[in-house]
Structures are given as structure tokens and as C-alpha cells.
Motif scaffolding. Structure first.
Motif, PDB file in Angstrom:
ATOM      1  N   LEU A  13      34.706  77.013 -21.608  1.00  0.00           N
ATOM      2  CA  LEU A  13      35.562  77.310 -20.479  1.00  0.00           C
ATOM      3  C   LEU A  13      36.987  76.757 -20.816  1.00  0.00           C
ATOM      4  CD1 LEU A  13      32.846  76.965 -17.612  1.00  0.00           C
ATOM      5  CD2 LEU A  13      33.760  79.206 -19.105  1.00  0.00           C
ATOM      6  N   LEU A  14      36.830  75.600 -21.055  1.00  0.00           N
ATOM      7  CA  LEU A  14      38.202  74.752 -21.031  1.00  0.00           C
ATOM      8  C   LEU A  14      39.275  75.517 -22.236  1.00  0.00           C
ATOM      9  CD1 LEU A  14      36.819  71.078 -20.880  1.00  0.00           C
ATOM     10  CD2 LEU A  14      38.314  72.554 -19.173  1.00  0.00           C
ATOM     11  N   ILE A  15      38.755  75.768 -23.302  1.00  0.00           N
ATOM     12  CA  ILE A  15      39.596  76.609 -24.190  1.00  0.00           C
ATOM     13  C   ILE A  15      40.072  78.081 -23.945  1.00  0.00           C
ATOM     14  CG2 ILE A  15      39.320  77.694 -26.531  1.00  0.00           C
ATOM     15  CD1 ILE A  15      37.533  75.277 -27.592  1.00  0.00           C
ATOM     16  N   ALA A  16      38.871  78.491 -23.155  1.00  0.00           N
ATOM     17  CA  ALA A  16      39.251  79.850 -22.372  1.00  0.00           C
ATOM     18  C   ALA A  16      40.548  79.793 -21.495  1.00  0.00           C
ATOM     19  CB  ALA A  16      38.318  80.439 -21.679  1.00  0.00           C
ATOM     20  N   ALA A  17      40.555  78.798 -20.730  1.00  0.00           N
ATOM     21  CA  ALA A  17      41.588  78.340 -19.648  1.00  0.00           C
ATOM     22  C   ALA A  17      42.739  78.182 -20.692  1.00  0.00           C
ATOM     23  CB  ALA A  17      41.165  77.286 -18.816  1.00  0.00           C
ATOM     24  N   GLY A  18      42.692  77.297 -21.664  1.00  0.00           N
ATOM     25  CA  GLY A  18      44.025  77.099 -22.485  1.00  0.00           C
ATOM     26  C   GLY A  18      44.573  78.235 -23.077  1.00  0.00           C
ATOM     27  N   ALA A  19      43.579  79.032 -23.516  1.00  0.00           N
ATOM     28  CA  ALA A  19      44.112  80.369 -24.081  1.00  0.00           C
ATOM     29  C   ALA A  19      44.566  81.299 -23.124  1.00  0.00           C
ATOM     30  CB  ALA A  19      42.895  81.293 -24.812  1.00  0.00           C
ATOM     31  N   LEU A  20      44.033  81.368 -21.793  1.00  0.00           N
ATOM     32  CA  LEU A  20      44.945  81.951 -20.717  1.00  0.00           C
ATOM     33  C   LEU A  20      46.307  81.405 -20.474  1.00  0.00           C
ATOM     34  CD1 LEU A  20      44.875  83.822 -18.127  1.00  0.00           C
ATOM     35  CD2 LEU A  20      43.976  82.133 -16.998  1.00  0.00           C
ATOM     36  N   VAL A  21      46.413  80.267 -20.340  1.00  0.00           N
ATOM     37  CA  VAL A  21      47.807  80.035 -20.291  1.00  0.00           C
ATOM     38  C   VAL A  21      48.736  80.005 -21.509  1.00  0.00           C
ATOM     39  CG1 VAL A  21      49.218  77.630 -19.773  1.00  0.00           C
ATOM     40  CG2 VAL A  21      46.879  77.918 -18.867  1.00  0.00           C
ATOM     41  N   LYS A  22      48.313  80.065 -22.507  1.00  0.00           N
ATOM     42  CA  LYS A  22      49.242  79.990 -23.872  1.00  0.00           C
ATOM     43  C   LYS A  22      49.322  81.678 -24.443  1.00  0.00           C
ATOM     44  CE  LYS A  22      50.184  75.681 -24.245  1.00  0.00           C
ATOM     45  NZ  LYS A  22      51.470  75.320 -24.014  1.00  0.00           N
ATOM     46  N   LYS A  23      48.447  82.353 -24.108  1.00  0.00           N
ATOM     47  CA  LYS A  23      48.302  83.654 -24.853  1.00  0.00           C
ATOM     48  C   LYS A  23      48.023  84.832 -23.795  1.00  0.00           C
ATOM     49  CE  LYS A  23      47.568  84.045 -29.078  1.00  0.00           C
ATOM     50  NZ  LYS A  23      46.834  83.887 -30.520  1.00  0.00           N
ATOM     51  N   GLY A  24      47.592  84.590 -22.500  1.00  0.00           N
ATOM     52  CA  GLY A  24      47.475  85.585 -21.796  1.00  0.00           C
ATOM     53  C   GLY A  24      45.926  85.912 -21.439  1.00  0.00           C
ATOM     54  N   ILE A  25      46.102  87.080 -20.517  1.00  0.00           N
ATOM     55  CA  ILE A  25      44.575  87.291 -20.109  1.00  0.00           C
ATOM     56  C   ILE A  25      43.628  88.055 -21.020  1.00  0.00           C
ATOM     57  CG2 ILE A  25      45.202  89.765 -19.129  1.00  0.00           C
ATOM     58  CD1 ILE A  25      42.496  87.374 -17.444  1.00  0.00           C
ATOM     59  N   SER A  26      44.030  88.435 -22.075  1.00  0.00           N
ATOM     60  CA  SER A  26      43.192  89.231 -23.158  1.00  0.00           C
ATOM     61  C   SER A  26      42.829  88.042 -24.035  1.00  0.00           C
ATOM     62  CB  SER A  26      44.350  90.200 -23.885  1.00  0.00           C
ATOM     63  OG  SER A  26      45.558  89.551 -24.548  1.00  0.00           O
ATOM     64  N   ALA A  27      43.674  86.989 -24.199  1.00  0.00           N
ATOM     65  CA  ALA A  27      42.993  86.004 -24.930  1.00  0.00           C
ATOM     66  C   ALA A  27      41.835  85.422 -24.174  1.00  0.00           C
ATOM     67  CB  ALA A  27      44.022  84.855 -25.529  1.00  0.00           C
ATOM     68  N   LEU A  28      41.936  85.209 -22.756  1.00  0.00           N
ATOM     69  CA  LEU A  28      40.904  84.658 -22.099  1.00  0.00           C
ATOM     70  C   LEU A  28      39.653  85.469 -22.347  1.00  0.00           C
ATOM     71  CD1 LEU A  28      39.530  82.906 -19.901  1.00  0.00           C
ATOM     72  CD2 LEU A  28      40.650  84.590 -18.380  1.00  0.00           C
ATOM     73  N   GLY A  29      39.738  86.731 -22.188  1.00  0.00           N
ATOM     74  CA  GLY A  29      38.522  87.654 -22.433  1.00  0.00           C
ATOM     75  C   GLY A  29      37.907  87.612 -23.642  1.00  0.00           C
ATOM     76  N   ASN A  30      38.814  87.376 -24.962  1.00  0.00           N
ATOM     77  CA  ASN A  30      38.361  87.208 -26.194  1.00  0.00           C
ATOM     78  C   ASN A  30      37.731  86.115 -26.471  1.00  0.00           C
ATOM     79  OD1 ASN A  30      38.131  89.223 -28.457  1.00  0.00           O
ATOM     80  ND2 ASN A  30      39.687  87.789 -29.515  1.00  0.00           N
ATOM     81  N   THR A  31      38.269  85.013 -25.938  1.00  0.00           N
ATOM     82  CA  THR A  31      37.470  83.985 -26.286  1.00  0.00           C
ATOM     83  C   THR A  31      36.238  83.868 -25.589  1.00  0.00           C
ATOM     84  OG1 THR A  31      39.637  82.734 -25.892  1.00  0.00           O
ATOM     85  CG2 THR A  31      37.985  81.222 -25.503  1.00  0.00           C
ATOM     86  N   ILE A  32      35.846  84.239 -24.517  1.00  0.00           N
ATOM     87  CA  ILE A  32      34.589  83.935 -23.899  1.00  0.00           C
ATOM     88  C   ILE A  32      33.769  84.944 -24.447  1.00  0.00           C
ATOM     89  CG2 ILE A  32      33.311  84.336 -21.637  1.00  0.00           C
ATOM     90  CD1 ILE A  32      35.536  83.410 -20.162  1.00  0.00           C
ATOM     91  N   ARG A  33      34.230  86.055 -24.781  1.00  0.00           N
ATOM     92  CA  ARG A  33      33.490  87.248 -25.624  1.00  0.00           C
ATOM     93  C   ARG A  33      32.783  86.703 -26.884  1.00  0.00           C
ATOM     94  NH1 ARG A  33      36.246  90.674 -24.735  1.00  0.00           N
ATOM     95  NH2 ARG A  33      37.680  90.919 -26.664  1.00  0.00           N
ATOM     96  N   VAL A  34      33.788  86.051 -27.671  1.00  0.00           N
ATOM     97  CA  VAL A  34      33.347  85.676 -29.106  1.00  0.00           C
ATOM     98  C   VAL A  34      32.582  84.447 -28.890  1.00  0.00           C
ATOM     99  CG1 VAL A  34      34.247  84.757 -31.327  1.00  0.00           C
ATOM    100  CG2 VAL A  34      35.413  86.706 -30.003  1.00  0.00           C
TER     101      VAL A  34
END
Length: 326
Positions: free
Chosen positions: A222-243
Motif C-alpha cells: 500500500l505504501l509503494i502504491a501510494a508512492g507510485a500514485l504521487v510520482k507516476k499517477g493513477i495508472s501506476a497506482l493500479g498497476n502496483t496493486i494489481r501486480v
């Protein structure tokens, strides 16, 4: 000390570690606490893991040893906290500094950053030398994408057990919880591997370390997903959790694969797969097999950026929890 005070000290410690990192000048004069933990573990190893002992006896001795070590760590944590409690706010600041010593935000990012810097300035050989300081695989077997993958995997895995787990166990149980976790994590690294010498004696340490890291590994997603959201946007958030959900269990470790899969999704690259340790090939499935198959120096740098953002989210989470409990 009640839990809201733990969280206040944790926030201070996370900020201190983020800004200052590991004070190497101090450890040139004093032994690091983890070094002391290691000496205690070595004492039990020397005295209760003799080669002539039957396997069952060595396993029993290993169980008794880790129980004694964890009990000693808890007593030490309780004693140090009790001593510092006499000094009011000064004691709180000292305890925050002590907790910061057991966190690895800046030092981890610096070590991984040295890999990208070496690749850019010295090429592949420099990158291999730098990555060999943070991973156990044979560096001479790595090409440049392999060096980059190794650095990113180390960054993700150590985010969980070098930052999130100690922060979590301190936040809940204070110094006794932090000392217990670090003693257990040190024991796992020293005697928890499946060699002939330690497969029985280190069995309990390895199993307990898996249990202790279970919640932190999932929180790391969840923390990496939140970090990805901040740095790379909503698509990175979804891909982080999905993978992370799909591939987190592909790793041989029940915990390490979770943050590694999350980082693979955040960067959209492949991680893990076959690796060479001590001349032996360890074959594992590729995490995020549909991602890019060539990791680059830019991916390492992007991973550090996401890591720091995830660390900020952890600090924010601790602060919000402190306010709610307050």
C-alpha cells in the motif's frame, strides 16, 4: 509509555533518519546495537550448535536460543526505555534518535543510488562492484539490466524489513518490540539460511522472522502504491496493486515477493527470475512477466523516488495515527 507517545517518537525518528541517516562517525567510536545483537547470536551459535549434535537436538537448541535472545532483547528494550523516561522530553528525543538508528531510509536509498551513480560514471564493472555491497548474488553474472534489477529488488525488499517492519513493531510495542524485531531479523540473516550448519539450529529463527515480517510486507504494498500514485499517477497506482496481488506469491520468500512485486508494478518492469548465488542458479518465476524486460539506470532512480515517497507516506500514516489516538 502509551501507544500515542510511541507514534510521536516514531514520527520524530522517521524524520531524523530521513534527514541524517546512519551516523557512521558514531559507529567508528561505539559498537552499533545490531553488532551487539550479532555477538549475542554468535555466542548461542558457538555453544549450542556443535556439529556432533543430532539434528533434533540442534533444532531444540535453536528454539531455546532464539527464545532466550528475544526475551533478552525485550528486557533490554524495557530497561532502556525505563531509563530514558526519567529525563522527560530529553529522554523522548534520545529515544527518537535510538529508534532512527534501527531505520534504513536514507542509508538504503544512498546505497542503491551508488549503483546508479556507478553505472553512469564507471560503466558495468562499477555497477557490479556497487551492487555487490547490497545483494548476495554473484555480480560477475550480471549484465547492466541485471545489476539494475538487483538494485531495485534490494530497495523494495529492504523497504519492508528495514523501514516498515521496525517502524511498525516500535509503533505498537515501543522499544521492546523494536529490539525483539531487530534481534529476530539479525538472527534470521545469520543463522536462518538452509545450509547444513543452520537448517536445524536456525529453523525457529527463520520461521519466526517470516511471521514478524508478514504484516509489514503487506503494508509495504500500500505504501509503494501510494508512492507510485504521487510520482507516476493513477495508472501506476493500479498497476502496483494489481501486480503485487497477482505475483507477490511467486517469490521463494513468503514476504519479500510482496514489495518486490509492488515495485515491479510501479515501474512496469520484470523482476526476480533466475539468479546465481555462490555459483548455483536459483530458478524462480519472473515477477510482472508482462512488464518491460530490460531494467535501466533510470528505473533505479525512479525506484528511489518512489521509495522516498513511500517513506513519506509511512511518516504521514504514523502522524495521522498519532493525532487520532491523541
Amino acid at each position: 509509555m502509551i501507544i500515542d507517545e510511541h507514534l510521536l517518537i516514531l514520527v520524530l525518528a522517521l524524520l531524523l533518519d530521513r534527514i541524517i541517516g546512519d551516523p557512521h562517525w558514531l559507529w567508528q567510536r561505539l559498537p552499533h546495537p545490531v553488532v551487539l545483537f550479532g555477538k549475542a547470536i554468535s555466542f548461542f551459535d558457538r555453544h549450542f550448535n556443535a556439529e556432533h549434535l543430532p539434528d533434533l537436538t540442534r533444532r531444540r537448541n535453536g528454539v531455546m536460543s532464539i527464545v532466550a535472545l528475544l526475551f533478552g532483547a525485550a528486557i533490554a528494550g524495557w530497561a532502556v526505555h525505563g531509563l530514558l523516561a526519567f529525563f522527560g522530553w530529553f529522554g523522548i528525543l534520545v529515544e527518537a534518535g535510538l529508534v532512527a538508528i534501527f531505520l534504513a531510509q536514507k542509508s538504503l536509498a544512498d546505497h542503491v543510488g551508488e549503483v546508479s551513480n556507478a553505472l553512469r560514471s564507471e560503466g558495468l564493472e562499477g555497477g557490479r562492484r556497487a551492487v555487490s555491497r547490497i545483494v548476495g548474488r554473484d555480480p560477475e553474472t550480471l549484465d547492466e539490466p541485471g545489476v539494475c534489477r538487483a538494485a531495485i529488488e534490494s530497495l523494495a525488499e529492504n523497504f519492508s524489513d528495514g523501514v516498515v517492519a521496525p517502524a511498525l513493531w516500535y509503533g505498537v510495542f515501543g522499544l521492546p518490540g523494536l529490539f525483539i524485531y531487530k534481534m529476530l531479523n539479525t538472527a534470521d540473516s545469520m543463522i536462518g539460511h538452509k545450509s547444513e550448519t543452520y537448517i536445524d539450529f536456525g529453523w525457529a529463527s527463520a520461521r519466526l522472522d517470516d511471521v514478524a515480517n508478514w504484516p509489514a510486507a503487506r503494508l509495504s504494498i500500500l505504501l509503494i502504491a501510494a508512492g507510485a500514485l504521487v510520482k507516476k499517477g493513477i495508472s501506476a497506482l493500479g498497476n502496483t496493486i494489481r501486480v503485487a496481488v497477482r505475483d507477490g506469491g511467486l517469490h521463494r520468500s513468503p514476504n519479500s515477493g510482496r514489495p518486490e512485486a509492488a515495485m515491479a508494478g510501479a515501474l512496469d518492469i520484470q523482476l526476480a527470475g533466475p539468479r546465481v548465488y555462490g555459483g548455483e542458479v536459483v530458478r524462480e518465476p519472473m515477477i510482472n512477466g508482462s512488464g518491460r524486460d530490460t531494467a535501466t539506470v533510470s528505473d533505479v532512480e525512479a525506484g528511489i523516488s518512489i521509495f522516498y515517497s513511500a517513506c513519506s507516506m509511512l511518516t504521514l500514516l504514523a502522524f495521522v495515527a498519532f493525532l487520532l489516538l491523541l
